[in-house]
Design a protein around this motif. Structure first.
Motif, PDB file in Angstrom:
ATOM      1  N   THR A  83       0.896  -1.268  -0.001  1.00 41.11           N
ATOM      2  CA  THR A  83      -0.248  -0.068  -0.049  1.00 41.11           C
ATOM      3  C   THR A  83       0.937   1.131   0.082  1.00 41.11           C
ATOM      4  O   THR A  83       0.558   2.094  -0.946  1.00 41.11           O
ATOM      5  CB  THR A  83      -1.096   0.265   1.152  1.00 41.11           C
ATOM      6  OG1 THR A  83      -1.839  -1.139   1.045  1.00 41.11           O
ATOM      7  CG2 THR A  83      -1.872   1.175   1.300  1.00 41.11           C
ATOM      8  N   ALA A 127      -5.883   2.834  -9.160  1.00 39.96           N
ATOM      9  CA  ALA A 127      -6.583   1.626  -8.894  1.00 39.96           C
ATOM     10  C   ALA A 127      -5.708   0.554  -8.634  1.00 39.96           C
ATOM     11  O   ALA A 127      -6.357  -0.234  -7.474  1.00 39.96           O
ATOM     12  CB  ALA A 127      -7.063   1.003 -10.491  1.00 39.96           C
ATOM     13  N   TRP A 130      -5.940   1.432  -4.723  1.00 40.16           N
ATOM     14  CA  TRP A 130      -7.485   1.179  -4.249  1.00 40.16           C
ATOM     15  C   TRP A 130      -7.324  -0.563  -3.997  1.00 40.16           C
ATOM     16  O   TRP A 130      -7.890  -1.142  -3.139  1.00 40.16           O
ATOM     17  CB  TRP A 130      -8.272   1.294  -5.299  1.00 40.16           C
ATOM     18  CG  TRP A 130      -9.868   0.967  -4.684  1.00 40.16           C
ATOM     19  CD1 TRP A 130     -10.523   1.299  -3.861  1.00 40.16           C
ATOM     20  CD2 TRP A 130     -10.251  -0.508  -5.163  1.00 40.16           C
ATOM     21  NE1 TRP A 130     -11.704   0.650  -3.774  1.00 40.16           N
ATOM     22  CE2 TRP A 130     -11.481  -0.537  -4.680  1.00 40.16           C
ATOM     23  CE3 TRP A 130      -9.958  -1.366  -6.326  1.00 40.16           C
ATOM     24  CZ2 TRP A 130     -12.511  -1.836  -4.823  1.00 40.16           C
ATOM     25  CZ3 TRP A 130     -10.519  -2.568  -6.430  1.00 40.16           C
ATOM     26  CH2 TRP A 130     -11.805  -2.514  -5.756  1.00 40.16           C
ATOM     27  N   THR A 134      -8.003  -2.238  -0.528  1.00 39.72           N
ATOM     28  CA  THR A 134      -9.029  -3.273  -0.193  1.00 39.72           C
ATOM     29  C   THR A 134      -8.674  -4.421   0.141  1.00 39.72           C
ATOM     30  O   THR A 134      -9.365  -4.929   1.151  1.00 39.72           O
ATOM     31  CB  THR A 134      -9.957  -3.285  -1.670  1.00 39.72           C
ATOM     32  OG1 THR A 134     -10.310  -1.954  -2.329  1.00 39.72           O
ATOM     33  CG2 THR A 134     -11.023  -4.504  -1.726  1.00 39.72           C
TER      34      THR A 134
END
Length: 142
Positions: A83, A127, A130, A134
């Protein structure tokens, strides 16, 4: 305690992220090792834009692609360090593309279509960030 199994769509997305980031590393390598012949064959406006980029923009490009590749590999390995690497990559892409498009005035020189591919790259960078967030939120990564 084991992590929950990653769904197939997530595994496919991670695989696509690895392929995309490998393509980015190849593009970077091709960019920094461009031959004099290839450079001479470019249209004048494109060659001028290529030659006037400051070294720090090329450095941002390197950070963007290598941080994204490391993030994609770590995501496949289910590591939460993916991340911050994706966040670093996205920030570097925004700096790089922002300067190329606006600081160098490439849109005025090459036309509005010159903004399409940078926009796609920024969207895909977001993306991947994300996707990693997620994965962490759902317990597949971490």
């Amino acid at each position: 305690m084991s992590k929950p199994s990653m769904p197939l769509w997530f595994k496919i997305a991670v695989g696509a992220a690895i392929l995309w980031t490998l393509a980015g590393v190849f593009a970077y390598y091709s960019d920094v090792t461009i031959s004099e012949e290839t450079l001479a064959a470019m249209p004048e406006a494109q060659r001028a834009a290529y030659e006037m980029r400051p070294a720090w923009v090329v450095g941002a490009y390197a950070i963007a692609v290598f941080a994204a590749l490391a993030g994609a590999i770590l995501l496949a390995l289910r590591k939460k360090l993916a991340t911050p690497l994706f966040a670093l990559s996205l920030a570097a892409v925004i700096v790089q593309m922002g300067f190329v498009l606006f600081g160098m005035n490439v849109i005025a020189t090459l036309g509005a279509s010159a903004a399409i591919f940078p926009a796609v790259i920024i969207i895909l960078g977001a993306a991947m960030l994300w996707l990693s967030m997620t994965g962490q939120k759902r317990g597949w990564v971490g």
